[in-house]
Design an enzyme around this catalytic site. Structure first.
Site, PDB file in Angstrom:
ATOM      1  CG  ASP A  12      -2.006   0.880   1.112  1.00  9.09           C
ATOM      2  OD1 ASP A  12      -2.302   1.146  -0.033  1.00  9.09           O
ATOM      3  OD2 ASP A  12      -2.606   1.394   2.157  1.00  9.09           O
ATOM      4  CG  ASN A  60      -7.931  -1.811  -5.234  1.00  9.85           C
ATOM      5  OD1 ASN A  60      -6.895  -2.908  -5.128  1.00  9.85           O
ATOM      6  ND2 ASN A  60      -8.091  -1.132  -4.410  1.00  9.85           N
TER       7      ASN A  60
HETATM    8  C1  IPE Z   1      -5.395  -2.575  -0.104  1.00  9.10           C
HETATM    9  O1  IPE Z   1      -5.156  -1.586  -0.323  1.00  9.10           O
HETATM   10  C2  IPE Z   1      -5.245  -3.482  -1.520  1.00  9.10           C
HETATM   11  C3  IPE Z   1      -4.019  -3.470  -2.051  1.00  9.10           C
HETATM   12  C4  IPE Z   1      -2.800  -3.362  -1.757  1.00  9.10           C
HETATM   13  C5  IPE Z   1      -3.987  -4.086  -3.534  1.00  9.10           C
HETATM   14  P1  IPE Z   1      -6.387  -0.246  -0.533  1.00  9.10           P
HETATM   15  O2  IPE Z   1      -5.401   1.025  -0.700  1.00  9.10           O
HETATM   16  O3  IPE Z   1      -7.408  -0.771  -1.287  1.00  9.10           O
HETATM   17  O4  IPE Z   1      -6.987  -0.636   0.955  1.00  9.10           O
HETATM   18  P2  IPE Z   1      -7.835   0.540   1.658  1.00  9.10           P
HETATM   19  O5  IPE Z   1      -8.938   1.080   0.738  1.00  9.10           O
HETATM   20  O6  IPE Z   1      -6.920   1.622   2.316  1.00  9.10           O
HETATM   21  O7  IPE Z   1      -8.540  -0.202   2.899  1.00  9.10           O
HETATM   22  C1  IPE Z   2      -1.437   0.099  -3.273  1.00 11.32           C
HETATM   23  O1  IPE Z   2      -1.341   1.505  -3.250  1.00 11.32           O
HETATM   24  C2  IPE Z   2      -1.717  -0.426  -4.628  1.00 11.32           C
HETATM   25  C3  IPE Z   2      -2.987  -0.830  -4.868  1.00 11.32           C
HETATM   26  C4  IPE Z   2      -4.063  -0.722  -4.077  1.00 11.32           C
HETATM   27  C5  IPE Z   2      -3.439  -1.203  -6.263  1.00 11.32           C
HETATM   28  P1  IPE Z   2      -2.395   2.523  -3.540  1.00 11.32           P
HETATM   29  O2  IPE Z   2      -3.067   2.712  -4.821  1.00 11.32           O
HETATM   30  O3  IPE Z   2      -3.633   2.092  -2.615  1.00 11.32           O
HETATM   31  O4  IPE Z   2      -1.966   3.856  -2.872  1.00 11.32           O
HETATM   32  P2  IPE Z   2      -2.495   4.940  -1.751  1.00 11.32           P
HETATM   33  O5  IPE Z   2      -3.015   3.843  -0.570  1.00 11.32           O
HETATM   34  O6  IPE Z   2      -3.438   5.469  -2.460  1.00 11.32           O
HETATM   35  O7  IPE Z   2      -1.255   5.473  -1.284  1.00 11.32           O
HETATM   36 MG    MG Z   3      -4.095   2.432  -0.696  1.00 11.09          MG
END
Ligand code: IPE
Ligand code: IPE
Ligand code: MG
Length: 236
Positions: A12, A60
């Protein structure tokens, strides 16, 4: 060193990594994919046998089409051309998640990388894509129900037996890492993490390099895992 057999990472913070630099969120995903490749190779060198990573959750899809498309393009590019080092290292790549809702070229790329690496035995890289932990349990429960309908006797069915109904029958997670600062599991591998040790770091995933990974391993080494029992040496 007491190395965890199965490490799982909630990768993340890609978006925030990019935004902090005034870049588009997609640049964070690009950088994150490079980090993943390096970490997969490093984890095997450290003695980890299975590395599971959360690349894209079923939720996502709530994001803008542009971001989802970018992530899917990245997956196709990596599976088709960029995973050569991972293959050479002897890592078997498996993908966990639902195939429904995925583009045809993404499914082709998944099948391609799984086939190409299927006989590798050095370690396993489990990439969770269009993945949800509750979905994996539901899908497993449906498969089990079918077996019961076909005559499977479940009078002695144990929790260990349910792993067979998970996407790839991987063993329990020993160490779960979440980068990016949030302290939640966001529907990751719920069944497999029942006794996992948790390691949270504020480092954004693109910056989570080998030394950051090693820090998590060192922390794990000092954890007192009891699995509901009592470790005598610490209590006498
Ligand atoms: C979890 O991260 C999913 C991945 C890392 C692929 P998210 O960014 O989607 O999770 P939330 O929304 O902060 O819970
Ligand atoms: C994790 O990074 C990757 C995916 C969930 C695909 P994020 O895209 O959730 O990054 P933040 O949490 O918005 O910084
Ligand atoms: Mg995230």
């Amino acid at each position: 060193m007491n190395v965890p057999n199965h490490v799982a990472i909630i990768m993340d913070g890609n978006g925030r990594w990019a935004q902090k630099r005034g870049l588009k969120r997609s640049m964070g995903h690009k950088e994150g994919s490079k980090t993943l490749e390096k970490l997969a190779l490093h984890a095997i060198d450290m003695g980890v046998k299975i590395l599971s990573v959360y690349a894209f959750s079923t939720d996502n899809f709530k994001r803008d089409k542009e971001e989802v498309d970018y992530l899917m393009d990245l997956v196709v590019k990596y599976f088709n051309t960029k995973f050569e080092k991972i293959n050479k290292k002897g890592i078997k790549v498996v993908i966990s998640g639902r195939k429904t809702n995925l583009r045809a070229d993404v499914i082709d790329a998944i099948n391609g990388i799984e086939e190409k690496t299927q006989n590798n035995t050095t370690g396993i890289l489990n990439i969770c894509l269009n993945y949800g932990g509750q979905e994996e349990i539901v899908d497993g429960a449906i498969k089990l129900a079918e077996d019961i309908k076909n005559g499977l006797d479940v009078s002695n069915f144990k929790r260990e037996d349910f792993y067979k109904y998970m996407y790839h029958e991987l063993p329990p997670i020993d160490l779960l890492i979440r980068t990016g600062g949030e302290k939640r599991v966001s529907n990751f591998m719920l069944y497999e993490m029942s006794y996992a040790e948790f390691y949270f770091t504020t480092t954004y995933f693109p910056d989570f390099d080998k030394s950051e990974f090693n820090k998590a391993l060192f922390t794990y080494e000092n954890r007192d895992r009891r699995f509901g029992g009592i470790n005598d040496q610490k209590h006498n």
